[in-house]
Each structure stands twice: as structure tokens, then as C-alpha cells.
Design a protein around this motif. Structure first.
Motif, PDB file in Angstrom:
ATOM      1  N   SER A 109      21.432  88.041   4.393  1.00 51.80           N
ATOM      2  CA  SER A 109      21.399  86.638   3.618  1.00 51.80           C
ATOM      3  C   SER A 109      19.916  85.899   4.314  1.00 51.80           C
ATOM      4  O   SER A 109      19.760  86.059   5.440  1.00 51.80           O
ATOM      5  N   PHE A 110      19.766  85.103   3.542  1.00 49.31           N
ATOM      6  CA  PHE A 110      18.379  84.120   3.759  1.00 49.31           C
ATOM      7  C   PHE A 110      18.931  82.707   4.086  1.00 49.31           C
ATOM      8  O   PHE A 110      17.994  81.846   3.878  1.00 49.31           O
ATOM      9  N   ASP A 111      20.330  82.551   3.658  1.00 51.46           N
ATOM     10  CA  ASP A 111      20.496  81.112   3.548  1.00 51.46           C
ATOM     11  C   ASP A 111      21.837  80.999   4.639  1.00 51.46           C
ATOM     12  O   ASP A 111      22.873  80.096   4.335  1.00 51.46           O
ATOM     13  N   ASN A 112      21.765  81.603   5.695  1.00 47.83           N
ATOM     14  CA  ASN A 112      22.884  81.267   6.979  1.00 47.83           C
ATOM     15  C   ASN A 112      24.356  81.845   6.163  1.00 47.83           C
ATOM     16  O   ASN A 112      25.202  81.021   6.545  1.00 47.83           O
ATOM     17  N   GLY A 113      24.368  82.722   5.289  1.00 47.49           N
ATOM     18  CA  GLY A 113      25.551  83.303   5.107  1.00 47.49           C
ATOM     19  C   GLY A 113      26.238  82.815   3.705  1.00 47.49           C
ATOM     20  O   GLY A 113      27.269  82.999   3.359  1.00 47.49           O
ATOM     21  N   MET A 114      25.528  81.682   3.101  1.00 49.97           N
ATOM     22  CA  MET A 114      25.867  81.201   1.730  1.00 49.97           C
ATOM     23  C   MET A 114      25.976  82.371   0.833  1.00 49.97           C
ATOM     24  O   MET A 114      26.853  82.623   0.152  1.00 49.97           O
ATOM     25  N   THR A 115      24.806  83.001   0.555  1.00 46.12           N
ATOM     26  CA  THR A 115      24.863  84.252  -0.418  1.00 46.12           C
ATOM     27  C   THR A 115      24.161  85.423   0.385  1.00 46.12           C
ATOM     28  O   THR A 115      23.869  85.350   1.469  1.00 46.12           O
ATOM     29  N   TRP A 116      24.671  86.673  -0.283  1.00 45.97           N
ATOM     30  CA  TRP A 116      24.238  87.863   0.634  1.00 45.97           C
ATOM     31  C   TRP A 116      23.555  88.766  -0.426  1.00 45.97           C
ATOM     32  O   TRP A 116      24.093  88.767  -1.763  1.00 45.97           O
ATOM     33  N   GLN A 117      22.883  89.458  -0.216  1.00 42.69           N
ATOM     34  CA  GLN A 117      22.163  90.633  -1.299  1.00 42.69           C
ATOM     35  C   GLN A 117      22.297  92.194  -0.487  1.00 42.69           C
ATOM     36  O   GLN A 117      22.176  92.018   0.777  1.00 42.69           O
ATOM     37  N   PRO A 118      22.355  93.038  -1.081  1.00 39.41           N
ATOM     38  CA  PRO A 118      22.682  94.217  -0.706  1.00 39.41           C
ATOM     39  C   PRO A 118      21.467  94.766   0.011  1.00 39.41           C
ATOM     40  O   PRO A 118      20.330  94.690  -0.773  1.00 39.41           O
ATOM     41  N   ALA A 119      21.322  95.619   1.016  1.00 35.03           N
ATOM     42  CA  ALA A 119      20.328  96.326   1.581  1.00 35.03           C
ATOM     43  C   ALA A 119      20.457  97.719   1.040  1.00 35.03           C
ATOM     44  O   ALA A 119      21.469  98.109   0.477  1.00 35.03           O
ATOM     45  N   SER A 120      19.306  98.424   1.217  1.00 35.72           N
ATOM     46  CA  SER A 120      19.534  99.829   0.606  1.00 35.72           C
ATOM     47  C   SER A 120      19.574 100.767   1.709  1.00 35.72           C
ATOM     48  O   SER A 120      18.936 100.553   2.859  1.00 35.72           O
ATOM     49  N   TRP A 121      20.169 101.985   1.398  1.00 36.39           N
ATOM     50  CA  TRP A 121      20.096 103.041   2.756  1.00 36.39           C
ATOM     51  C   TRP A 121      18.756 103.722   2.970  1.00 36.39           C
ATOM     52  O   TRP A 121      18.252 104.309   1.658  1.00 36.39           O
ATOM     53  N   LEU A 122      18.401 103.928   4.041  1.00 33.91           N
ATOM     54  CA  LEU A 122      17.328 105.062   4.065  1.00 33.91           C
ATOM     55  C   LEU A 122      17.894 106.278   4.479  1.00 33.91           C
ATOM     56  O   LEU A 122      17.339 107.334   4.312  1.00 33.91           O
ATOM     57  N   ASP A 123      19.102 106.543   4.822  1.00 30.91           N
ATOM     58  CA  ASP A 123      19.807 107.673   5.609  1.00 30.91           C
ATOM     59  C   ASP A 123      20.900 107.795   4.663  1.00 30.91           C
ATOM     60  O   ASP A 123      21.685 106.998   4.321  1.00 30.91           O
ATOM     61  N   PRO A 124      21.311 109.093   4.716  1.00 35.55           N
ATOM     62  CA  PRO A 124      22.693 109.570   4.071  1.00 35.55           C
ATOM     63  C   PRO A 124      23.834 109.150   5.165  1.00 35.55           C
ATOM     64  O   PRO A 124      23.347 109.029   6.196  1.00 35.55           O
ATOM     65  N   HIS A 125      25.114 109.301   4.588  1.00 40.84           N
ATOM     66  CA  HIS A 125      26.053 108.916   5.353  1.00 40.84           C
ATOM     67  C   HIS A 125      26.390 110.190   6.387  1.00 40.84           C
ATOM     68  O   HIS A 125      26.097 111.194   6.011  1.00 40.84           O
ATOM     69  N   GLU A 126      26.568 109.874   7.883  1.00 38.20           N
ATOM     70  CA  GLU A 126      26.977 111.097   8.425  1.00 38.20           C
ATOM     71  C   GLU A 126      28.062 110.329   9.468  1.00 38.20           C
ATOM     72  O   GLU A 126      27.831 109.107   9.727  1.00 38.20           O
ATOM     73  N   SER A 127      29.196 111.164   9.734  1.00 35.09           N
ATOM     74  CA  SER A 127      30.091 110.554  10.236  1.00 35.09           C
ATOM     75  C   SER A 127      29.839 109.507  11.713  1.00 35.09           C
ATOM     76  O   SER A 127      30.761 108.848  11.883  1.00 35.09           O
ATOM     77  N   TYR A 128      29.097 110.400  12.397  1.00 28.76           N
ATOM     78  CA  TYR A 128      28.936 109.598  14.003  1.00 28.76           C
ATOM     79  C   TYR A 128      27.634 109.201  14.055  1.00 28.76           C
ATOM     80  O   TYR A 128      27.015 108.988  15.120  1.00 28.76           O
TER      81      TYR A 128
END
Lengths: 343, 343
Positions: free
Chosen positions: A269-288
Motif C-alpha cells: 500500500s502507498f496510502d497507509n492501507g486505504m488501498t492495496w496492490q498485489p506483489a509478485s512472487w520471485l520464488d515458488p512456494h515451499e513449506s518452510y
């Protein structure tokens, strides 16, 4: 030697060093930059006599030499360790203890023997309730008399989780002494205090272990609950707070993690949490593993920008606005906010 | 390798690294722990062609090769350098820029040629007003277009102070590249921005120099005055804020400095400034050096202790209670306060 990021030294004795989060160029932390949180001076280890004892409520007590452990079936698991005091410096009011900022957390691939395989080989008795893990590091405490070794326990059910390792290697190389050589317990998903270094003894017991690193430290004093799994958290590694930027495109980069439920997404968020935009993942999901996120941001106008980041997990949990303040400063996981200036 | 204090990495490019104040075991900072505050990437220097030019309003322009400088009369002076942004992280509200904590300051013995000797050899003309010093480091700025070299000026009177050096050695060894090899200007008593690294040119001019590192940066925006000499300051190096201590005797240790008037004494308060007790000096007075102070403190009772330290100079000045807030965060010198816990 030019442009060398260093560990941030929080304390010399016992040694406490923080990973410089601004150098998050790879998911895996190089060993020399992996954070260090010791409780005592480094132990003295004589490998001619060292062995790992498994005793207590077992049918077959074991004594495993380094050579024995090396011969056993080896498993590799990527695991992020995070100190329970991570981000303690951000608590308001401040709390006692090392003033960790963003980097009391690091990520490595650990290789070793499954704890489960060792416990099975020892034949645990039915009345087993907990398993204690004793390091070789010992010393005094400020709050009680005597000499203590660093010792922690796990419930038997957790100890039998097949992903727990007695690690002998870190990032494909023999475990460095500063990170627990010859053998370190790795408890994925738990805060780092559970991953006992310089292991010398594993004991199966039929009652709750009450050692000071279990019952005095690593307790959320406000709720009297023990510190266990890593709370849902996310961190902005770059830019840093109060940084001055030129107009143009910048890459926001950071990490997200949870010890409970997979992190589904990270938002900025660039407005103290009024609106949010999604970030992208650089890494795949891994459990831990921490998972790096990024967001390209084009700063077209001069000015002051407040940037917040928050993670949401698969159970629908979102990081809190305000941290769960507790006297010893564990588990800080409030939404991180930074301010940057575009000239 | 065990128990190694490291520089605290504030930024990688340009490189900014902070001295770990908790490792203040000697008055002199080892070169590898000396703080670094660069403005640009490291320059590329070819010693086959490098030489120091002295030009502008002089009768005899000079071009001094490294070999020429080494042959000239050498002088050694211990000088503490301190970044103008030292302790910027302590400003409330925070200010833009690197969030230096306690260690944007270090102390070394510098050896080299008196700047005065070089200026005399060049025969300065009577209309000389300022002297500019140009480094070989160059690059872009966030706030204006173009490529700049790092360049600063001094009034002619200050430039003729016999204690200013063109340093070729640091702590008795050849000046490390990261600290300005082959030649670095050392301006004792001034904040570090004046001590230009990787010097390539000295120019005598008849008007005020208005380069961006003189007229835009290193200005107290609140008063429009330039940042020059080091303000009266003192620092608690140990214990650190929020540290937990055992009952018994502890050594409080720190530094004090002023670029204007000698520091007469340092005092410590355990009651938020109601009463003060004098600290002892660990080092003798030297004109341009931080001076370490210490105080033995016996903590007999458990509890929370607030500790403050303040320095008083020979002109009767005392450090302020509240820092002189300025937009770019220079010259923080308020009385430092820490909290420690005795178990």
C-alpha cells in the motif's frame, strides 16, 4: 572486498549477528551472512569423543558418532530460521533484549538425518510425552544462579514430524561451527530457539520439560503461551526506511513467511492501507521457506511516500496493524511501514 | 573468526558502513571496522597516471605524483572522523537519509603531508578566498541531472590550518583504498564530509564554492547554515539500549568529542537527569580525538534503569536535552539515553 555486506553485530558475547536484509539477492542466505543468536559462549568440542546420545524412555539407547550420522540416510530440506525476537526493535514501547531489526532471519538448505529415523531406531516407549534436546553450549544466566546448558523440548508428536532433521550440512557444505557443527536440530516452521545447535543429547521424557529456555524465556508473557511456530510476517528488504530515491522505476523487494499456513499473497500500500496492490512472487512456494516478493514501482512525482506491506495466509489471516506487545518482545509481526523520499 | 564484530551495512551502493560501537576496546579503530560513508561508486584509479593537481589562483601550479607526496615531510595526527549524519536514526520525527545509529564515527592516526606545505609551495595569490578539493569519485544524484564528482571547499583561512593533512597513511599503514587511497584530505574537527577521499585536484578560487555537496547537502536547513565542525557529543558504547544485565558490577563505556572546544568532563545520570555523577577518562586529551570515558556501576537491585550521558566543554556548553531537528538530519547531539534491565 568492495561493496561487502556484513552481518550486523548486536552483541559480541554471546555472539548475536543479524543478516543484512538489504542484500537479499538470492533466496538462500550465504553461510557467512546467516544470522546468529547464541545464548552462551561457543562450546569446546572434541570430535575424538563427540557423539549424540539418545536416552530416556527408549528401549534402545543410542550413541551416534559423527561417522555414524554421516552413514545414515540423508535428507535435504530448505528451511528459513527466524529468531523469536525478530523485529523486536520495532515494538513500541521498546522491550528488553537484543534490538533485532529486520534481519534476525535467514534461509538455508539443511541436510542431515531425519530425527524420526533416529527416534524409531531407539524404540520410544509408550509413555513418552516430550523429547528434550541439549546443546553443548553452557553458561550463566542473569536471572538465576548456576550453570545451564541450552536445552529445549518438543512434544513427542512434533518430534516425530518427518521434516525434522539432525542437520550435518548447510547449503551443501559441512555445517559451520558457528551454526551448530557437528549436529544441529532443525525444526521447520518454528522460531529458531527450537533448532538447538551443537547437539549432544536427546532425551525422551514423560512430563513437560521446564528448563529456563522453555518456561522462562520464549514465553509470550501477556498470554503465558509458549513461543512456537513462526507468525505470519512480511518484510520490506528494499528500499530501506527513510531512503532517498530518484524519480523513475524502483523495485520493492522483500520476504514473507508463516509457520502455520502457507502465505497466499503479499500486498503493498502507498496510502497507509486505504488501498492495496498485489506483489509478485520471485520464488515458488515451499513449506518452510521465506518466499521473496517484489513490486515494480514507478515514482513519477517528487514527494514523501509511505509504503506498507502485508501478507495473507491460506487460512485467511492477515498481519495485524499493531504488534502483539509482550514484555520480552517475541513474535513481532505487525504490518511493516517505511517512508521514502523521491527527489 | 569467533566473536567477530562487523561493520553494520547501511547501504551497499554507494557503500555505507557503520562502526560497531559495542567493540570500543581501543581508542583507535582498526581500519577494517572504520565507518564508511561514500557518495558515489568507488572510483577507478590508475596509479601510473595518478597525480594531485594544485591549480587556480596560484603562482606555481603543482602536479604531485604519489612518489612526490611520499618524499615530502610527513606528519602524524590522531583525528576522529564523524559523519554529519551520525545518530540520524535518533531524530524524532525521523529524517531522510541513512539511518546511522551510534557508530558513524571512528578514530585513526593519519599520516601525510601538511596541506599548508603544499599550498605554500604553490604560492597562493592574494585574492584567494576558498580552496576546493575534488575527489575522483563521481556519479548521479537523485535531485539534479548530470554527473558530479564529490567536491567540497574550505575557506582559505581554514585551509592554512597547519593540522590539515593530505593523508597517505592510516594507522601507520598505507591508506586503504576504501578510505581514500592514494590521498585523502583530513580536516580535523570538522564532520567527515570535509575529508575528501581519492583526492585528485585542489583549486584556489576567489568566490564561494556552490557545488551540491556544499550548498545543497551538508546544510542545516532550519538555519541555512553550513555543516562544519563536530558538535559537542557523547555516546554510550556499552551497555546497549534494552540490554539485560545480571546484578553486580558493570562498566559503562563510551566516547565524547567536540570540534569546537575541548570536552572538559562527561557525566552520567541514573535518574533522568535529576542528578549527575562524573565519569572517568580512559584516554588523555588530544585536540581532534574522541576521548573514551568509563564509569563503574554496581547494580545491587533488580529493576529497570534509565541511563543518560552528557558532555560539557571548556566553553561551558552542555549537550542539549533535545536535538536540533533539521530536515536532512545533520548534527544530532542530544543527550543519549538508554534503558537497561537488571534481573
Amino acid at each position: 572486498m568492495l561493496y561487502t555486506p556484513h552481518l550486523t553485530t548486536r552483541k559480541i558475547m554471546p555472539e548475536m549477528q543479524e543478516f543484512p536484509m538489504l542484500s537479499l539477492s538470492s533466496r538462500i542466505t550465504p553461510e557467512h551472512l546467516f544470522y546468529i543468536r547464541n545464548h552462551f559462549p561457543y562450546p569446546i568440542i572434541d570430535m575424538r569423543t563427540w557423539g549424540l546420545q539418545i536416552n530416556g524412555l527408549v528401549n534402545r539407547p543410542l550413541y551416534l558418532r559423527y561417522h555414524d550420522l554421516l552413514q545414515m540416510h540423508q535428507v535435504s530440506i530448505p528451511v528459513t530460521l527466524e529468531c523469536a525476537g525478530e523485529k523486536r526493535a520495532l515494538f513500541v514501547p521498546k522491550t528488553r533484549g537484543e534490538q533485532w531489526e529486520l534481519g534476525a532471519s535467514s534461509h538455508a538448505v539443511w541436510t542431515g538425518v531425519r530425527l524420526m529415523d533416529i527416534l524409531k531406531a531407539a524404540c520410544i516407549l509408550p509413555n513418552a510425552m516430550e523429547v528434550t534436546f541439549e546443546g553443548m553450549d553452557k553458561g550463566v544466566r542473569t536471572d538465576m544462579q548456576g550453570i545451564f546448558t541450552y536445552m529445549r523440548s518438543l512434544p513427542i508428536k512434533e518430534a516425530l514430524n518427518p521434516d525434522l532433521l539432525i542437520a550435518l550440512y548447510m547449503n551443501g557444505k559441512p555445517l559451520p561451527f558457528r551454526h551448530g557443527y557437528p549436529a544441529r536440530l532443525i525444526v521447520p516452521g518454528w522460531y529458531g530457539m527450537a533448532s538447538v545447535k551443537w547437539l549432544q543429547r536427546i532425551t525422551i521424557i514423560d512430563q513437560p520439560f521446564k528448563g529456563p529456555f522453555q518456561a522462562v524465556d520464549y514465553v509470550y508473557v501477556n498470554t503465558a503461551k509458549p513461543v512456537e511456530t513462526i507468525r505470519l510476517n512480511s518484510t520490506i528488504a528494499q528500499p530501506s526506511d527513510q531512503q532517498v530515491l530518484a524519480k523513475g522505476e524502483h523495485l520493492l523487494l522483500g520476504t514473507a513467511i508463516s509457520g502455520d499456513s502457507p502465505v497466499l499473497f503479499v500486498e503493498v500500500s502507498f496510502d497507509n492501507g486505504m488501498t492495496w496492490q498485489p506483489a509478485s512472487w520471485l520464488d515458488p512456494h515451499e513449506s518452510y521457506s521465506w518466499r521473496r516478493w517484489c513490486l515494480k514501482w514507478t515514482a513519477t512525482n517528487s514527494g514523501t511516500y509511505d509504503i506498507s506491506v502485508r501478507a495473507t495466509d491460506a487460512a485467511g489471516n492477515v498481519q495485524p496493524e499493531i504488534a502483539d506487545w509482550n514484555e520480552k518482545g517475541y513474535g513481532y509481526n505487525a504490518i511493516q511501514k517505511i517512508r521514502v523520499y523521491v527527489d
